[in-house]
Design an enzyme around this catalytic site. Structure first.
Site, PDB file in Angstrom:
ATOM      1  N   HIS A  83      21.856   8.280  21.235  1.00  0.00           N
ATOM      2  CA  HIS A  83      22.468   9.597  21.455  1.00  0.00           C
ATOM      3  C   HIS A  83      22.607  10.344  20.142  1.00  0.00           C
ATOM      4  O   HIS A  83      23.468  10.019  19.330  1.00  0.00           O
ATOM      5  CB  HIS A  83      23.886   9.418  21.997  1.00  0.00           C
ATOM      6  N   ARG A  89      17.983  10.878  22.659  1.00  0.00           N
ATOM      7  CA  ARG A  89      18.549  11.947  23.473  1.00  0.00           C
ATOM      8  C   ARG A  89      19.183  12.964  22.545  1.00  0.00           C
ATOM      9  O   ARG A  89      19.933  12.593  21.634  1.00  0.00           O
ATOM     10  CB  ARG A  89      19.606  11.364  24.410  1.00  0.00           C
ATOM     11  N   TYR A 124      28.936  19.532  26.567  1.00  0.00           N
ATOM     12  CA  TYR A 124      28.833  18.112  26.892  1.00  0.00           C
ATOM     13  C   TYR A 124      27.995  17.381  25.832  1.00  0.00           C
ATOM     14  O   TYR A 124      26.961  17.886  25.389  1.00  0.00           O
ATOM     15  CB  TYR A 124      28.185  17.895  28.275  1.00  0.00           C
ATOM     16  N   ASP A 153      20.280  15.523  28.568  1.00  0.00           N
ATOM     17  CA  ASP A 153      21.172  15.367  29.723  1.00  0.00           C
ATOM     18  C   ASP A 153      21.817  16.711  30.044  1.00  0.00           C
ATOM     19  O   ASP A 153      22.567  17.256  29.225  1.00  0.00           O
ATOM     20  CB  ASP A 153      22.249  14.328  29.377  1.00  0.00           C
ATOM     21  N   HIS A 208      23.797  17.073  32.593  1.00  0.00           N
ATOM     22  CA  HIS A 208      25.127  16.649  33.059  1.00  0.00           C
ATOM     23  C   HIS A 208      25.655  17.509  34.203  1.00  0.00           C
ATOM     24  O   HIS A 208      26.793  17.998  34.164  1.00  0.00           O
ATOM     25  CB  HIS A 208      26.109  16.606  31.882  1.00  0.00           C
ATOM     26  N   GLU A 221      17.816  14.965  32.543  1.00  0.00           N
ATOM     27  CA  GLU A 221      18.729  14.131  33.333  1.00  0.00           C
ATOM     28  C   GLU A 221      19.777  14.962  34.065  1.00  0.00           C
ATOM     29  O   GLU A 221      20.292  15.938  33.520  1.00  0.00           O
ATOM     30  CB  GLU A 221      19.426  13.158  32.368  1.00  0.00           C
ATOM     31  N   GLU A 268      23.367   8.112  37.426  1.00  0.00           N
ATOM     32  CA  GLU A 268      24.425   7.336  36.757  1.00  0.00           C
ATOM     33  C   GLU A 268      25.716   7.313  37.575  1.00  0.00           C
ATOM     34  O   GLU A 268      26.532   6.413  37.389  1.00  0.00           O
ATOM     35  CB  GLU A 268      24.678   7.846  35.335  1.00  0.00           C
ATOM     36  N   ARG A 326      18.715   6.108  37.408  1.00  0.00           N
ATOM     37  CA  ARG A 326      19.670   5.774  36.347  1.00  0.00           C
ATOM     38  C   ARG A 326      20.804   4.860  36.801  1.00  0.00           C
ATOM     39  O   ARG A 326      21.796   4.685  36.093  1.00  0.00           O
ATOM     40  CB  ARG A 326      20.253   7.071  35.760  1.00  0.00           C
ATOM     41  N   HIS A 328      21.846   3.764  33.077  1.00  0.00           N
ATOM     42  CA  HIS A 328      22.997   4.300  32.356  1.00  0.00           C
ATOM     43  C   HIS A 328      23.514   3.233  31.396  1.00  0.00           C
ATOM     44  O   HIS A 328      23.602   2.058  31.756  1.00  0.00           O
ATOM     45  CB  HIS A 328      24.067   4.633  33.404  1.00  0.00           C
ATOM     46  N   GLU A 356      19.459   3.316  28.312  1.00  0.00           N
ATOM     47  CA  GLU A 356      20.374   4.068  27.450  1.00  0.00           C
ATOM     48  C   GLU A 356      21.190   3.086  26.606  1.00  0.00           C
ATOM     49  O   GLU A 356      21.623   2.044  27.092  1.00  0.00           O
ATOM     50  CB  GLU A 356      21.315   4.924  28.308  1.00  0.00           C
ATOM     51  N   TRP A 393      31.853  18.907  35.364  1.00  0.00           N
ATOM     52  CA  TRP A 393      31.830  18.458  33.965  1.00  0.00           C
ATOM     53  C   TRP A 393      30.600  17.597  33.744  1.00  0.00           C
ATOM     54  O   TRP A 393      30.177  16.850  34.597  1.00  0.00           O
ATOM     55  CB  TRP A 393      33.082  17.642  33.599  1.00  0.00           C
TER      56      TRP A 393
END
Ligand code: EZ4
Ligand code: CO
Length: 423
Positions: A143, A168, A180, A231, A233, A257, A283, A304, A333, A360, A423
């Site tokens: 990340h 990522r 995020y 991502d 999200h 993602e 995820e 995921r 995930h 991940e 979120w």
């Protein structure tokens, strides 16, 4: 419930013979917070072998701990630890109330602990019980994030320098308060940051204009080599996700993602009709039923679902086999809220699963690593599960006891006009 009371209701099977070596003698839940909260289940047999499973549900930890303590452990005591499938079916069908994140994480903790225990009893690494090694190592993505484009580019560069083959990238977005995926200060990114949810603001338009420029800058700086992931999200509607996928096509993402929420699996058809950017989702899924339409209609490329999210290895294996029929690959995930126990189990799974895609991987803090001694290691962008019997991860209970539970919840998001958003 006393053991005598449990025994009175028991099925007349050899699993409950009191001196059977694989009889489950004890099971207990360990809640610890070495920098963040984790819920761990430890199961012991009469023979003295134990297995460990993760039950952490970020921001809702004590709900799973209560589910295990009140509803699962009493029915586990006395069962034959070797009967992993039967225990899975018992906990899944026997609850009557099927699925859901709390139930499936509790089942996952039992399932992973039993696979760990059985592999240890046989003296074999878990991947050997699943069918053996399919690859030399597990490709992971790290990340990288920063407050703005320049910081994010530097962060990606640090991951590539460290040998990562896939990264990522998430960045602060001008006009968006707390986007995020962006850490604050030097801390590892850890979204569950307060005892009551932090309120963040989301501006879809600002993000849609920004994200393609970020990936353009990444390709200019790092060229076509690195695998780049992103991502979303859950922040976009299906048509917005389709637009973003098209705009990102020139930058050759490994995946986009969670482009839109997936309660309505059909929503991905619209995205799919408009873009060839590969799609990853899952995820927050709990079972194969959350992914069935996405997979069999080939609406996604990577699934995921994680060991801890979907009731353990027993069920994740089913999802992966189903996904393989439509060339959907795994991309489990693996954020920091999935404990080292899940990471260990995941790496054994990833080492075996034929349709592996990527894993991940966010490093845990040194405090967390010390509470969970583990056999897995990182080298040259790959994680290796190690060859220790079981999944290779244990819990140091004395050290765990030094870190009491601290309530922490995930943030919420609102649009700029105050409307609640995802979120
Ligand atoms: O926000 O695991 O892809 N990774 C993610 C994670 C999730 C957290 C939520 O607990 O989306 O960072
Ligand atoms: Co995600």
């Amino acid at each position: 419930m006393s053991q005598a009371a449990a025994g009175a209701n028991a099925q007349p099977d050899t699993a409950r013979e009191p001196d059977a070596p694989f009889r489950i003698r004890a099971a207990r839940v360990i809640v610890t917070s070495p920098g963040r909260n984790f819920v761990t289940l430890k199961i012991e047999t009469e023979q003295g072998i134990h297995g460990v499973g993760d039950a952490t549900l970020n921001g809702r930890e004590l709900a799973v701990a209560a589910y295990l303590n009140d509803h699962v452990i009493p029915v586990l005591i006395g069962r034959d630890a070797r009967r992993i499938e039967d225990i899975w079916q018992y906990l899944y069908r026997g609850a009557y109330w099927r699925r859901g994140p709390v139930t499936m994480r509790a089942i996952a903790a039992v399932d992973v602990a039993l696979w760990d225990l059985k592999a240890k009893a046989l003296g074999a690494p878990l991947y050997d019980l699943l069918g053996g090694k399919s690859r030399n190592g597990v490709m992971v993505y790290g990340h990288a994030n920063g407050a703005d484009t320049a910081e994010t580019l530097d962060a990606v560069g640090r991951y590539l320098d460290a040998g990562y083959k896939a990264v990522r990238a998430q960045s602060g977005v001008p006009g968006v308060k707390m986007a995020y995926g962006v850490g604050r200060g030097d801390l590892y990114y850890e979204p569950a940051d307060a005892s009551l949810p932090t309120e963040t603001l989301w501006d879809t338009r600002a993000y849609m204009n920004f994200a393609p420029k970020l990936f353009e800058a990444l390709r200019v700086r790092f060229g076509e080599g690195p695998r780049l992931l992103h991502d979303v999200h859950h922040r976009l509607t299906p048509i917005e996700a389709a637009q973003l996928g098209k705009r990102l096509e020139p930058y050759d993402l490994f995946w986009m993602e969670d482009a839109t929420p997936a309660e309505n699996q059909e929503a991905f058809r619209l995205i799919r009709q408009h873009t060839t950017t590969p799609l990853a989702v899952g995820e927050v899924f709990n079972t194969i039923w959350d992914a069935k339409d996405l997979i069999q209609n080939q609406l996604i490329d990577y699934i995921r679902t994680s060991v801890v999210g979907v009731g353990g290895i027993t069920h994740l294996r089913r999802i992966a086999d189903f996904a393989a029929l439509w060339s959907v690959r795994t991309g489990s995930h693996g954020a920091t809220d999935l404990s080292p126990v899940t990471m260990g189990a995941a790496l054994h799974f990833d080492t075996w699963v034929p349709n592996f895609g990527i894993q991940e991987y966010m490093r845990h803090t040194p405090e967390t690593d010390a509470v969970f001694p583990h056999a897995y290691t990182f080298a040259d962008g790959l994680l290796h599960p190690g060859d220790a019997p079981g999944h290779g991860v244990d819990i140091d209970e004395a050290l765990a006891a030094k870190y009491p539970y601290e309530p922490r919840q995930l943030p919420v998001a609102r649009l700029t006009d105050g409307t609640m958003w995802n979120w």
